[in-house]
Design an enzyme around this catalytic site. Structure first.
Site, PDB file in Angstrom:
ATOM      1  N   LYS A 297       0.818  -1.230   0.000  1.00 34.09           N
ATOM      2  CA  LYS A 297       0.000   0.000   0.000  1.00 34.09           C
ATOM      3  C   LYS A 297       0.849   1.277   0.000  1.00 34.09           C
ATOM      4  O   LYS A 297       0.464   2.274  -0.598  1.00 34.09           O
ATOM      5  CB  LYS A 297      -0.936   0.011   1.213  1.00 34.09           C
ATOM      6  CG  LYS A 297      -2.007  -1.086   1.151  1.00 34.09           C
ATOM      7  CD  LYS A 297      -2.980  -0.999   2.314  1.00 34.09           C
ATOM      8  CE  LYS A 297      -3.901  -2.200   2.319  1.00 34.09           C
ATOM      9  NZ  LYS A 297      -4.993  -2.086   3.300  1.00 34.09           N
TER      10      LYS A 297
ATOM     11  N   ASP B 171      -9.947   2.189   2.783  1.00 34.85           N
ATOM     12  CA  ASP B 171     -10.046   1.429   4.042  1.00 34.85           C
ATOM     13  C   ASP B 171     -10.791   2.246   5.102  1.00 34.85           C
ATOM     14  O   ASP B 171     -11.532   1.694   5.914  1.00 34.85           O
ATOM     15  CB  ASP B 171      -8.646   1.077   4.564  1.00 34.85           C
ATOM     16  CG  ASP B 171      -7.978   0.007   3.716  1.00 34.85           C
ATOM     17  OD1 ASP B 171      -8.683  -0.855   3.160  1.00 34.85           O
ATOM     18  OD2 ASP B 171      -6.727   0.025   3.610  1.00 34.85           O
TER      19      ASP B 171
END
Ligand code: ATR
Length: 281
Positions: free
Chosen positions: A65, A101
């Protein structure tokens, strides 16, 4: 045919193909969604060549990420704050990124415990990894006044506090008990309670009766932590919805339909968990 994928290392366990596959079928879209196991030293090249590989975008999971964030031409505000992207897409030849997220965490909580943020002065977050950053950022964005951040390794909690500001109070995990009476929301982002790991033990008796408890772990779906919270009569929200909701913005970007997180989708993923013996601890 438009194709997307999830990029990680390892990636075999990822449920994203199941999730997006369900939506592609449900909306009758002729698209594809695969899995790409990419070693850390190949990640930069992979993102650079995303279009050449025939993808319109991808999800990014551990450990890529942060690399993904560094590779995009532009990122949304949440990704910039966290230095991490989990959703990429191509637009006019540019690689763009977002961090969904945070959205996934908040949307799951809103669905499972509506109104949780109305009187949430103090929240208690356990764990200080990547998931913790997204959770803390999300809580602050919704007006939570104080986040007590408890972690086994205090320095990691201090690093999150340094990143996200003065409302975050880092404490060692073994000092958590005395903060329980103030906590209106408790979030587990540690790997404790995950199948094969020891459970996360907390004295739920000390939490306010109206506290909400949620767990980022969803294998097993009903962690010992959530079970104990429910046994105490508290509202408990499992972590599966975080996964389902975080996929919504990416699917919309890649395939042009904003998909719904409904009970049929949840049932499909739960059937997969059950088939693999991952529903129960
Ligand atoms: P992620 O990025 O998915 O959040 P991570 O960075 O591996 O995952 O973080 C895992 C979290 O679980 C950390 O907060 C870790 O604590 P440390 O920072 O002290 O390592 C926590 N954790 C894992 N095993 C633990 C254990 N046995 N007891 C207490 N905390 C644990």
């Amino acid at each position: 045919m438009r194709r997307a994928c999830v990029v990680g290392h390892p990636v075999a366990h990822s449920r994203s193909p199941l999730l997006h596959g369900y939506w592609l079928r449900r909306y009758g879209i002729e698209g594809g969604y695969g899995r790409e196991d990419v070693a850390p030293d190949q990640a930069q090249a992979f993102f650079r060549e995303l279009a050449d590989r025939g993808y319109v975008g991808c999800n990014v999971t551990i450990p890529h990420k942060e690399v993904a964030f560094r590779m995009v031409d532009a990122a949304d505000e949440t990704a910039r704050a966290l230095g991490a992207c989990n959703t990429l897409w191509l637009e006019d030849g540019r690689l763009l990124g977002a961090n969904t997220d945070v959205y996934g965490f908040l949307a799951n909580l809103d669905a499972g415990a509506p109104g949780w943020d109305k009187a949430c002065g103090t929240a208690l977050v356990l764990g200080a990894g990547g998931a913790s950053r997204a959770v803390v950022f999300g809580l602050l964005s919704r007006g939570v006044e104080r986040v007590i951040l408890a972690n086994r390794t205090l320095s990691r909690a201090e690093a999150v506090a340094a990143l996200l500001g003065g409302k975050v109070i880092p404490i060692p995990l073994d000092e958590v008990e005395r903060h329980l009476p103030d906590a209106m929301l408790v979030v587990n982002t540690t790997s404790l309670g995950m199948k094969g790991q020891p459970p996360l033990e907390l004295n739920f008796a000390r939490l306010p009766d109206t506290a909400v408890v949620t767990d980022a772990v969803y294998v097993p779906l009903e962690t010992p932590f959530l079970k104990a919270a429910r046994a105490r009569g508290l509202a408990a929200v499992d972590g599966l919805g975080m996964l389902l909701h975080q996929g919504v913005p990416g699917f919309e970007r890649w395939f042009g339909v904003r998909p719904e997180v409904d009970t049929a989708l949840r049932a499909e993923i739960m059937a997969d968990l059950a088939a693999k013996g991952q529903l129960e601890a």
